[in-house]
Design a protein around this motif. Structure first.
Motif, PDB file in Angstrom:
ATOM      1  N   PRO A 165      48.397  58.719  42.871  1.00 19.56           N
ATOM      2  CA  PRO A 165      47.050  59.069  42.364  1.00 19.56           C
ATOM      3  C   PRO A 165      46.612  57.944  41.297  1.00 19.56           C
ATOM      4  CG  PRO A 165      49.249  60.612  41.410  1.00 19.56           C
ATOM      5  CD  PRO A 165      49.654  59.427  42.156  1.00 19.56           C
ATOM      6  N   ARG A 166      45.248  58.186  40.696  1.00 25.14           N
ATOM      7  CA  ARG A 166      44.123  57.364  39.527  1.00 25.14           C
ATOM      8  C   ARG A 166      42.994  58.670  39.330  1.00 25.14           C
ATOM      9  NH1 ARG A 166      41.947  53.705  44.714  1.00 25.14           N
ATOM     10  NH2 ARG A 166      44.295  54.346  45.469  1.00 25.14           N
ATOM     11  N   PRO A 167      42.825  58.768  38.139  1.00 28.70           N
ATOM     12  CA  PRO A 167      41.867  59.652  37.301  1.00 28.70           C
ATOM     13  C   PRO A 167      40.423  59.722  38.554  1.00 28.70           C
ATOM     14  CG  PRO A 167      43.156  58.275  36.369  1.00 28.70           C
ATOM     15  CD  PRO A 167      43.244  58.056  37.188  1.00 28.70           C
ATOM     16  N   ALA A 168      40.120  60.117  38.505  1.00 29.72           N
ATOM     17  CA  ALA A 168      38.509  60.584  39.092  1.00 29.72           C
ATOM     18  C   ALA A 168      38.361  62.155  39.145  1.00 29.72           C
ATOM     19  CB  ALA A 168      38.898  59.994  40.465  1.00 29.72           C
ATOM     20  N   ARG A 169      37.074  62.141  38.871  1.00 28.01           N
ATOM     21  CA  ARG A 169      36.403  63.228  38.491  1.00 28.01           C
ATOM     22  C   ARG A 169      36.112  63.929  39.794  1.00 28.01           C
ATOM     23  NH1 ARG A 169      34.413  66.154  34.012  1.00 28.01           N
ATOM     24  NH2 ARG A 169      32.093  67.453  34.711  1.00 28.01           N
ATOM     25  N   VAL A 170      36.286  65.349  39.916  1.00 32.08           N
ATOM     26  CA  VAL A 170      36.223  66.414  40.422  1.00 32.08           C
ATOM     27  C   VAL A 170      35.272  67.169  40.998  1.00 32.08           C
ATOM     28  CG1 VAL A 170      37.773  68.083  41.689  1.00 32.08           C
ATOM     29  CG2 VAL A 170      38.836  65.630  41.837  1.00 32.08           C
ATOM     30  N   GLY A 171      35.292  67.452  41.287  1.00 32.72           N
ATOM     31  CA  GLY A 171      33.935  69.552  41.758  1.00 32.72           C
ATOM     32  C   GLY A 171      34.621  69.953  41.904  1.00 32.72           C
ATOM     33  N   ILE A 172      34.382  71.318  42.032  1.00 33.46           N
ATOM     34  CA  ILE A 172      34.909  72.505  42.514  1.00 33.46           C
ATOM     35  C   ILE A 172      33.482  73.449  42.637  1.00 33.46           C
ATOM     36  CG2 ILE A 172      36.502  74.358  42.568  1.00 33.46           C
ATOM     37  CD1 ILE A 172      38.559  73.276  41.629  1.00 33.46           C
ATOM     38  N   THR A 173      33.244  73.886  43.784  1.00 25.38           N
ATOM     39  CA  THR A 173      32.464  75.223  44.047  1.00 25.38           C
ATOM     40  C   THR A 173      32.510  75.998  44.293  1.00 25.38           C
ATOM     41  OG1 THR A 173      30.005  73.174  43.646  1.00 25.38           O
ATOM     42  CG2 THR A 173      29.696  75.101  43.579  1.00 25.38           C
ATOM     43  N   ILE A 174      32.503  77.862  44.048  1.00 27.35           N
ATOM     44  CA  ILE A 174      33.464  78.334  44.801  1.00 27.35           C
ATOM     45  C   ILE A 174      32.112  79.609  44.972  1.00 27.35           C
ATOM     46  CG2 ILE A 174      34.500  80.509  44.211  1.00 27.35           C
ATOM     47  CD1 ILE A 174      36.016  78.801  41.397  1.00 27.35           C
ATOM     48  N   GLY A 175      31.990  79.545  46.058  1.00 28.29           N
ATOM     49  CA  GLY A 175      30.514  80.418  46.716  1.00 28.29           C
ATOM     50  C   GLY A 175      30.851  82.238  46.471  1.00 28.29           C
ATOM     51  N   LEU A 230      47.308  68.371  33.588  1.00 25.55           N
ATOM     52  CA  LEU A 230      48.008  66.916  34.453  1.00 25.55           C
ATOM     53  C   LEU A 230      46.239  67.539  35.609  1.00 25.55           C
ATOM     54  CD1 LEU A 230      49.852  64.549  36.188  1.00 25.55           C
ATOM     55  CD2 LEU A 230      50.112  66.640  37.159  1.00 25.55           C
ATOM     56  N   ALA A 231      46.314  68.451  36.127  1.00 23.82           N
ATOM     57  CA  ALA A 231      45.093  68.346  36.269  1.00 23.82           C
ATOM     58  C   ALA A 231      43.540  67.955  35.910  1.00 23.82           C
ATOM     59  CB  ALA A 231      44.433  69.734  36.984  1.00 23.82           C
ATOM     60  N   HIS A 232      43.767  68.452  34.852  1.00 18.49           N
ATOM     61  CA  HIS A 232      42.418  68.090  33.951  1.00 18.49           C
ATOM     62  C   HIS A 232      42.263  66.862  33.281  1.00 18.49           C
ATOM     63  CE1 HIS A 232      40.572  71.981  33.211  1.00 18.49           C
ATOM     64  NE2 HIS A 232      41.832  72.552  33.128  1.00 18.49           N
ATOM     65  N   ALA A 233      43.187  66.688  33.425  1.00 21.29           N
ATOM     66  CA  ALA A 233      43.752  65.222  33.026  1.00 21.29           C
ATOM     67  C   ALA A 233      43.291  63.810  33.624  1.00 21.29           C
ATOM     68  CB  ALA A 233      46.061  64.797  31.896  1.00 21.29           C
ATOM     69  N   MET A 234      43.506  64.368  35.617  1.00 17.45           N
ATOM     70  CA  MET A 234      43.776  63.478  36.304  1.00 17.45           C
ATOM     71  C   MET A 234      42.076  63.620  37.326  1.00 17.45           C
ATOM     72  SD  MET A 234      45.695  61.129  36.804  1.00 17.45           S
ATOM     73  CE  MET A 234      45.888  60.969  37.908  1.00 17.45           C
ATOM     74  N   LYS A 276      39.263  60.720  46.113  1.00 20.26           N
ATOM     75  CA  LYS A 276      38.729  59.406  45.570  1.00 20.26           C
ATOM     76  C   LYS A 276      40.252  59.517  44.355  1.00 20.26           C
ATOM     77  CE  LYS A 276      33.457  59.004  45.042  1.00 20.26           C
ATOM     78  NZ  LYS A 276      32.711  59.628  44.377  1.00 20.26           N
ATOM     79  N   VAL A 277      40.990  60.796  44.232  1.00 20.96           N
ATOM     80  CA  VAL A 277      42.115  61.052  43.041  1.00 20.96           C
ATOM     81  C   VAL A 277      44.131  60.281  44.288  1.00 20.96           C
ATOM     82  CG1 VAL A 277      43.649  62.227  42.232  1.00 20.96           C
ATOM     83  CG2 VAL A 277      41.320  62.996  42.033  1.00 20.96           C
ATOM     84  N   LEU A 278      43.504  60.705  45.650  1.00 20.00           N
ATOM     85  CA  LEU A 278      44.517  60.777  46.106  1.00 20.00           C
ATOM     86  C   LEU A 278      43.916  60.446  47.520  1.00 20.00           C
ATOM     87  CD1 LEU A 278      47.833  60.397  45.750  1.00 20.00           C
ATOM     88  CD2 LEU A 278      48.198  62.541  46.682  1.00 20.00           C
ATOM     89  N   PRO A 279      43.656  58.689  47.980  1.00 17.35           N
ATOM     90  CA  PRO A 279      42.944  58.759  48.788  1.00 17.35           C
ATOM     91  C   PRO A 279      43.764  58.449  50.121  1.00 17.35           C
ATOM     92  CG  PRO A 279      42.669  57.082  47.501  1.00 17.35           C
ATOM     93  CD  PRO A 279      43.311  57.866  47.115  1.00 17.35           C
ATOM     94  N   LEU A 280      43.587  58.887  51.787  1.00 17.32           N
ATOM     95  CA  LEU A 280      44.307  58.600  52.784  1.00 17.32           C
ATOM     96  C   LEU A 280      45.716  57.607  52.377  1.00 17.32           C
ATOM     97  CD1 LEU A 280      45.160  60.954  55.607  1.00 17.32           C
ATOM     98  CD2 LEU A 280      43.806  59.173  56.094  1.00 17.32           C
ATOM     99  N   GLY A 281      46.729  57.738  52.500  1.00 17.23           N
ATOM    100  CA  GLY A 281      47.573  56.839  52.180  1.00 17.23           C
ATOM    101  C   GLY A 281      48.107  56.212  51.462  1.00 17.23           C
ATOM    102  N   ALA A 282      47.481  56.485  49.975  1.00 18.18           N
ATOM    103  CA  ALA A 282      47.936  56.233  48.936  1.00 18.18           C
ATOM    104  C   ALA A 282      49.250  56.701  47.894  1.00 18.18           C
ATOM    105  CB  ALA A 282      46.932  56.764  47.579  1.00 18.18           C
ATOM    106  N   LYS A 283      49.773  56.179  47.601  1.00 22.42           N
ATOM    107  CA  LYS A 283      51.475  56.938  47.198  1.00 22.42           C
ATOM    108  C   LYS A 283      50.624  57.174  45.700  1.00 22.42           C
ATOM    109  CE  LYS A 283      54.252  54.273  50.434  1.00 22.42           C
ATOM    110  NZ  LYS A 283      54.558  55.589  51.254  1.00 22.42           N
ATOM    111  N   SER A 301      45.129  71.193  48.518  1.00 22.07           N
ATOM    112  CA  SER A 301      45.943  72.799  47.436  1.00 22.07           C
ATOM    113  C   SER A 301      46.634  72.795  46.199  1.00 22.07           C
ATOM    114  CB  SER A 301      47.630  72.672  48.780  1.00 22.07           C
ATOM    115  OG  SER A 301      46.519  72.743  50.218  1.00 22.07           O
ATOM    116  N   PHE A 302      46.599  71.929  45.194  1.00 22.56           N
ATOM    117  CA  PHE A 302      47.853  72.192  44.270  1.00 22.56           C
ATOM    118  C   PHE A 302      46.779  72.298  42.947  1.00 22.56           C
ATOM    119  CE2 PHE A 302      47.339  68.775  39.888  1.00 22.56           C
ATOM    120  CZ  PHE A 302      48.333  69.827  39.703  1.00 22.56           C
ATOM    121  N   LEU A 303      45.263  71.803  43.734  1.00 22.65           N
ATOM    122  CA  LEU A 303      44.400  72.070  42.370  1.00 22.65           C
ATOM    123  C   LEU A 303      43.867  73.453  42.139  1.00 22.65           C
ATOM    124  CD1 LEU A 303      41.601  68.863  42.513  1.00 22.65           C
ATOM    125  CD2 LEU A 303      43.095  69.756  40.982  1.00 22.65           C
ATOM    126  N   LEU A 304      43.484  74.132  42.674  1.00 24.07           N
ATOM    127  CA  LEU A 304      43.116  75.640  42.462  1.00 24.07           C
ATOM    128  C   LEU A 304      44.161  76.944  42.229  1.00 24.07           C
ATOM    129  CD1 LEU A 304      40.482  76.262  45.719  1.00 24.07           C
ATOM    130  CD2 LEU A 304      39.980  75.459  43.382  1.00 24.07           C
TER     131      LEU A 304
END
Length: 219
Positions: A160-170, A13-17, A151-158, A46-49
């Motif tokens: 979610p919508r598809p959008a590209r997400v970046g995760i950078t781990i230091g 689900l996370a990969h698709a969205m 962009k996937v779940l903006p503040l106040g949105a009920k 808190s869901f993605l990682l």
């Protein structure tokens, strides 16, 4: 067992969205406790990682995420988040003690040091709980920069919508100091936030996000 069953649904689900691009995943230890300290742009952070990393990750999340918007309830329960009452100092300390137990058992614990979502995409001053954990347990801290989750779940949105997400781990950070020292906790927290800011490129604000939200203004 239940976590793995849920994860088998959450990961695709996370990969698709989110079509995530993950950098620095090799910095996550294969075993042993570590603290994942990430910026906070959306309720889905808190869901993605937990969904995308191979190891079990327990995140902290405010109580309202478990009792308000059904979308946030869904994400929090999928992610196995640890609820916290942010208005109760006693409850906050109890959550930190529970997190310390997880780390000492060799598990991964995720936290958003800002304490609440950024109201405007900037990075806000970190609260000292993350430093208390790092100094109390000796666990390394991995700074993490999330981008695009708002962009996937903006503040106040009920919905979610598809959008590209970046995760950078230091790279893992370790610290010396006394977890009972306010000065050490503040120093360590500021170092962690500086590392997150370097990864994310966000503008840094030396005020708490919760205070800015409460005032209805901009610092």
């Amino acid at each position: 067992m239940l976590y793995q069953v849920v994860k088998s649904v959450a990961t695709p689900l996370a990969h698709a969205m989110c079509r995530p691009h993950i950098s620095g995943a090799a910095h996550v230890p294969r075993r042993g406790g570590a603290i994942l300290a990430a910026n906070h742009l959306s309720v889905i952070d808190s869901f993605l990682l937990p969904a995308l990393l191979p190891r079990h990750v327990t995140f902290t999340a405010k109580n309202e995420y478990f009792s308000g918007n059904p979308i946030s309830q869904f994400f929090m329960r999928l992610g196995g988040s640890l609820p916290i009452d942010r208005d109760s100092a006693h409850a906050a300390q109890a959550m930190l003690e529970a997190a310390a137990d997880l780390l000492e058992r060799g598990e991964l614990f995720g936290i958003h040091p800002e304490g609440t979502r950024s109201p405007d995409g900037r990075l806000y001053r970190g609260k000292i709980g993350v430093a208390w954990l790092a100094l109390k347990t000796g666990a390394p801290v991995l700074p993490i920069a999330l981008s695009g989750t708002e962009k996937v779940l903006p503040l106040g949105a009920k919905v979610p919508r598809p959008a590209r997400v970046g995760i950078t781990i230091g790279k893992p950070m370790t610290f010396d100091g006394d977890h009972t020292s306010a000065r050490d906790r503040r120093r360590v927290t500021d170092e962690i936030m500086a590392a997150i800011q370097e990864l994310s490129g966000q503008e840094y604000v030396s005020a708490y996000a919760a205070s800015v939200k409460a005032s209805g203004g901009m610092p």
